[in-house]
Design a protein around this motif. Structure first.
Motif, PDB file in Angstrom:
ATOM      1  N   HIS A 146      -6.899  27.205  24.370  1.00 55.99           N
ATOM      2  CA  HIS A 146      -8.269  27.376  24.831  1.00 55.99           C
ATOM      3  C   HIS A 146      -8.980  28.463  24.021  1.00 55.99           C
ATOM      4  O   HIS A 146     -10.151  28.317  23.645  1.00 55.99           O
ATOM      5  N   LEU A 149      -9.963  27.027  20.799  1.00 55.55           N
ATOM      6  CA  LEU A 149     -11.134  26.147  20.907  1.00 55.55           C
ATOM      7  C   LEU A 149     -12.446  26.924  20.864  1.00 55.55           C
ATOM      8  O   LEU A 149     -13.505  26.359  20.577  1.00 55.55           O
ATOM      9  N   HIS A 150     -12.385  28.211  21.174  1.00 58.94           N
ATOM     10  CA  HIS A 150     -13.597  29.038  21.138  1.00 58.94           C
ATOM     11  C   HIS A 150     -13.820  29.679  19.774  1.00 58.94           C
ATOM     12  O   HIS A 150     -14.785  30.423  19.596  1.00 58.94           O
ATOM     13  N   HIS A 152     -15.304  29.462  16.154  1.00 58.31           N
ATOM     14  CA  HIS A 152     -16.550  28.760  15.833  1.00 58.31           C
ATOM     15  C   HIS A 152     -16.309  27.384  15.215  1.00 58.31           C
ATOM     16  O   HIS A 152     -17.098  26.460  15.443  1.00 58.31           O
ATOM     17  N   TYR A 155     -15.093  25.174  18.178  1.00 56.62           N
ATOM     18  CA  TYR A 155     -16.097  25.196  19.256  1.00 56.62           C
ATOM     19  C   TYR A 155     -17.294  24.317  18.890  1.00 56.62           C
ATOM     20  O   TYR A 155     -17.758  23.515  19.713  1.00 56.62           O
ATOM     21  N   SER A 156     -17.799  24.453  17.681  1.00 52.78           N
ATOM     22  CA  SER A 156     -18.981  23.685  17.284  1.00 52.78           C
ATOM     23  C   SER A 156     -18.680  22.192  17.183  1.00 52.78           C
ATOM     24  O   SER A 156     -19.565  21.363  17.396  1.00 52.78           O
ATOM     25  N   HIS A 159     -15.433  21.820  21.544  1.00 50.84           N
ATOM     26  CA  HIS A 159     -15.486  22.429  22.875  1.00 50.84           C
ATOM     27  C   HIS A 159     -16.900  22.752  23.351  1.00 50.84           C
ATOM     28  O   HIS A 159     -17.114  22.923  24.546  1.00 50.84           O
ATOM     29  N   SER A 160     -17.856  22.831  22.438  1.00 53.96           N
ATOM     30  CA  SER A 160     -19.243  23.105  22.856  1.00 53.96           C
ATOM     31  C   SER A 160     -19.788  21.975  23.718  1.00 53.96           C
ATOM     32  O   SER A 160     -20.718  22.177  24.505  1.00 53.96           O
ATOM     33  N   HIS A 163     -19.010  23.026  27.173  1.00 51.68           N
ATOM     34  CA  HIS A 163     -19.773  24.208  27.563  1.00 51.68           C
ATOM     35  C   HIS A 163     -21.281  23.979  27.562  1.00 51.68           C
ATOM     36  O   HIS A 163     -22.035  24.913  27.835  1.00 51.68           O
ATOM     37  N   PHE A 255     -18.557  32.798  28.364  1.00 55.87           N
ATOM     38  CA  PHE A 255     -17.938  32.098  27.224  1.00 55.87           C
ATOM     39  C   PHE A 255     -16.693  32.781  26.632  1.00 55.87           C
ATOM     40  O   PHE A 255     -15.792  32.096  26.180  1.00 55.87           O
ATOM     41  N   ARG A 256     -16.627  34.089  26.587  1.00 57.96           N
ATOM     42  CA  ARG A 256     -15.548  34.774  25.874  1.00 57.96           C
ATOM     43  C   ARG A 256     -14.551  35.456  26.809  1.00 57.96           C
ATOM     44  O   ARG A 256     -13.810  36.337  26.378  1.00 57.96           O
ATOM     45  N   TYR A 259     -10.057  32.715  30.102  1.00 56.88           N
ATOM     46  CA  TYR A 259      -9.630  31.506  29.394  1.00 56.88           C
ATOM     47  C   TYR A 259      -8.532  30.729  30.117  1.00 56.88           C
ATOM     48  O   TYR A 259      -8.248  29.589  29.754  1.00 56.88           O
TER      49      TYR A 259
END
Length: 629
Positions: A146, A149-150, A152, A155-156, A159-160, A163, A255-256, A259
């Motif tokens: 996880h 996945l955050h 960048h 995430y882009s 996973h975005s 979110h 977001f950060r 997790y």
């Protein structure tokens, strides 16, 4: 969709739409055929249970959807107070893809994986092994996956998408790109595959483990707090072993942080616990039920309308109610439909309940459901119980300080309560203002008539709205042709004199604008000229029998852009379209009018004032069919 969609974002069966369930059909039929035809010692009950698990997971998730939407509309213990709109509902309508995917994987494992077929019902050693493997490797690996996945890059691309939903619903938990679900499925398979290879896998632990995953996922995204403080006081280590909805909600707003999968212990170990976790938990528990400014009281229409209401299926409630129920509801869902109908009208029939919450400027708007169907209102023997429910809702709202209650659909019928007059007479000291919505509906219908119209045909049951519309049109110089003598007599008795024509001559079917309501017959519709515009004045739309004619919407307007949390359609109306009866109560509250607007009489001269007030508050009229613009 992710901001920069990566490989394997789309589900392979996306083009199939609702027919994606056919992918499971061959496995289901094969398992049933095998179970029926083979010898008793060769029967594989575990394979037969795979489809049962799939159905249970769908029902389990739907229960969470309904409960969550009702609780967040009520406001008690709500965590994030931000709106959900149609964009999010559309993004999350494929929540069941992961259930289909898991089901296909289970069938393949049952066929190919050693120790995954002909399973016993229960083995304690297998259950303990699965629990330990989840608490250890699965939770640990998920935490670091996880966090990855955050980054960048991931995430882009992946996973975005998840979110994109700041305010979560239970099904938000499983809305991910296909690539992510492949990884999650491999991760959650560790306990089951290991137990299978060890020869100690059994049916009950599989069902229990999948139910646990679904329960925790749905609970963590439900947006209301349900863990009482007492649990953590009795067993303090619980906060390391089980997250709360508010704990995971912070992950979607910050977001950060936070997790962890279901056990926050790894956030505490690696220092990623959000510092607001405990304060948000405390604040959510203390949040009380919302006190609305306006309540709109409505009811169910057909048996299948339970699926289209906001507490039903999101994929259906986000679109207008159908003229004819989808085939899969009629063919396969009727036992569940009847069960839900029985529960609603029996076990839950003692009071109304909130199912939707909207915001418009400074007003909080609640929609309450009276647990009855349209056919109940047509039976005299149900009138007393319906009136008791409406009366109870009015008195409860009055005690809570609600400003306005608007009576929707058949809750304001003349034969039921005299358009609400009965309650005003019985309780003359009511502080809440009752609105039957007829004035707003009449104003909308009058303005739905094309401006150049000089003559219309009237046909339908003569209601308060109809009388007001006919009076207003006659005052404007529009000739109104009536086809039935009794309607002509009643309108004259109500004060309409000029521009009212009674005729049964076929030439009077020639006007190309018809004002129609409940009671118009098929033969009468068929006599209208080609290109006729039918403008309804009733709650319910007429049957669209003519493909060569045009049908306007029932009295309704488009809501202002400032209206928030509108994520479902009101019956047969389109997105962000609201019935005039509902708008009537809202405008009444926005204008601060102190009098009731209900009863058998209607102030015909006030229609212009109400219409102008609605436009001033940014409600917009619906567009006429192209040929009548």
């Amino acid at each position: 969709m992710a901001s920069k969609p990566g490989a394997l974002t789309e589900w392979p069966w996306s083009p199939l739409g609702s027919f994606k369930y056919l992918l499971v059909a061959p496995f289901v039929m094969a398992s049933m055929h095998s179970y029926v035809t083979v010898a008793d010692e060769e029967k594989d009950f575990s394979r037969l249970m795979i489809v049962a698990l799939m159905l249970w997971r769908i029902v389990h998730s739907q229960i969470w959807i309904s409960v969550s939407r009702q609780r967040t509309a009520k406001g008690t213990r709500k965590i994030v107070d931000k709106p959900i709109e149609f964009e999010q509902v559309d993004r999350e309508r494929t929540w069941d893809d992961q259930i289909i995917f898991n089901t296909l994987l289970m069938y393949l494992a049952n066929i190919k994986l050693p120790g995954a077929s002909h399973l016993p019902l229960w083995r304690l050693d297998g259950a303990l092994l699965m629990a330990l493997l989840h608490a250890g490797p699965v939770e640990f690996l998920y935490y670091w996956f996880h966090r990855a996945l955050h980054h960048h890059f991931l995430y882009s691309r992946y996973h975005s998408h998840h979110h994109s939903s700041i305010v979560t619903e239970p099904i938000t938990s499983v809305v991910h790109p296909f690539a992510e679900h492949i990884a999650y499925s491999l991760l959650f398979a560790i306990p089951m595959v290991t137990a299978s290879l060890c020869g100690i896998l059994s049916i009950v632990p599989i069902i229990g483990y999948m139910t646990y995953i679904d329960f925790m996922n749905n609970m963590g995204h439900c947006n209301f707090e349900l863990f009482p403080k007492r649990l953590f006081h009795l067993f303090p280590p619980l906060k390391f072993l089980c997250y709360t909805p508010s704990f995971h909600s912070l992950h979607h707003t910050q977001f950060r942080t936070n997790y962890s999968l279901f056990m926050p212990i790894y956030d505490y170990i690696y220092g990623t616990t959000d510092k607001l976790s405990e304060s948000l938990y405390e604040r959510s528990l203390e949040r009380e039920e919302d006190s609305p400014d306006v309540i709109y009281l409505t009811h169910l229409t057909t048996h299948d309308s339970i699926y289209q209401m906001r507490l039903g299926f999101p994929s259906l409630s986000s679109f207008p109610l159908w003229n004819r129920s989808p085939w899969y509801l009629t063919c396969f869902m009727w036992p569940f439909t009847l069960l839900c109908s029985f529960v609603l009208t029996s076990a839950l029939s003692s009071r109304t309940f909130v199912f939707e919450r909207n915001r418009l400027r400074h007003l909080t708007l609640h929609s309450h459901l009276l647990p009855k169907y349209s056919f109940h209102y047509k039976s005299q023997r149900h009138h007393e119980s319906i009136n008791n429910l409406i009366e109870g809702a009015i008195l409860e709202a009055d005690a809570k300080g609600v400003k306005v209650m608007s009576l929707g659909l058949m809750n304001n019928r003349a034969e039921l309560n005299g358009y609400g007059e009965m309650y005003v007479q019985k309780y003359p000291k009511l502080k809440i203002r009752l609105v039957d919505g007829s004035s707003m509906a009449a104003a909308v219908v009058v303005n739905n008539i094309p401006k150049e119209t000089t003559e219309i045909v009237f046909r339908g049951n003569l209601t308060k709205v109809a009388s007001a519309v006919v009076f207003a049109l006659c005052q404007k110089g529009v000739k109104v042709v009536l086809l039935r003598k009794e309607e002509h007599i009643k309108l004259i008795q109500s004060g309409v004199v000029k521009n009212l024509v009674l005729s049964t001559n076929k030439s009077y079917y020639s006007p190309k604008v018809w004002l129609v309501g409940d009671g118009i017959e098929k033969e009468e519709q068929m006599k209208a000229k080609e290109g006729t515009l039918f403008v309804p004045f009733s709650h319910f739309p007429p049957k669209k029998l003519r493909k060569d004619c045009f049908y306007h919407s029932t009295p309704a307007m488009r809501v202002p852009k400032s209206a928030q949390n509108i994520d479902s359609c009101e019956n047969w109306l389109g997105r962000r379209v609201m019935s005039a009866w509902k708008i009537g109560g809202i405008v009444h509250a926005l204008e601060g009018w102190e009098e009731h607007d209900c009863g058998n009489t209607c102030n015909f001269f006030r229609l212009h004032t109400i219409w102008e007030a609605a436009l001033r508050h940014d409600f917009q009229p619906l567009i006429l069919p192209p040929s009548h613009l």
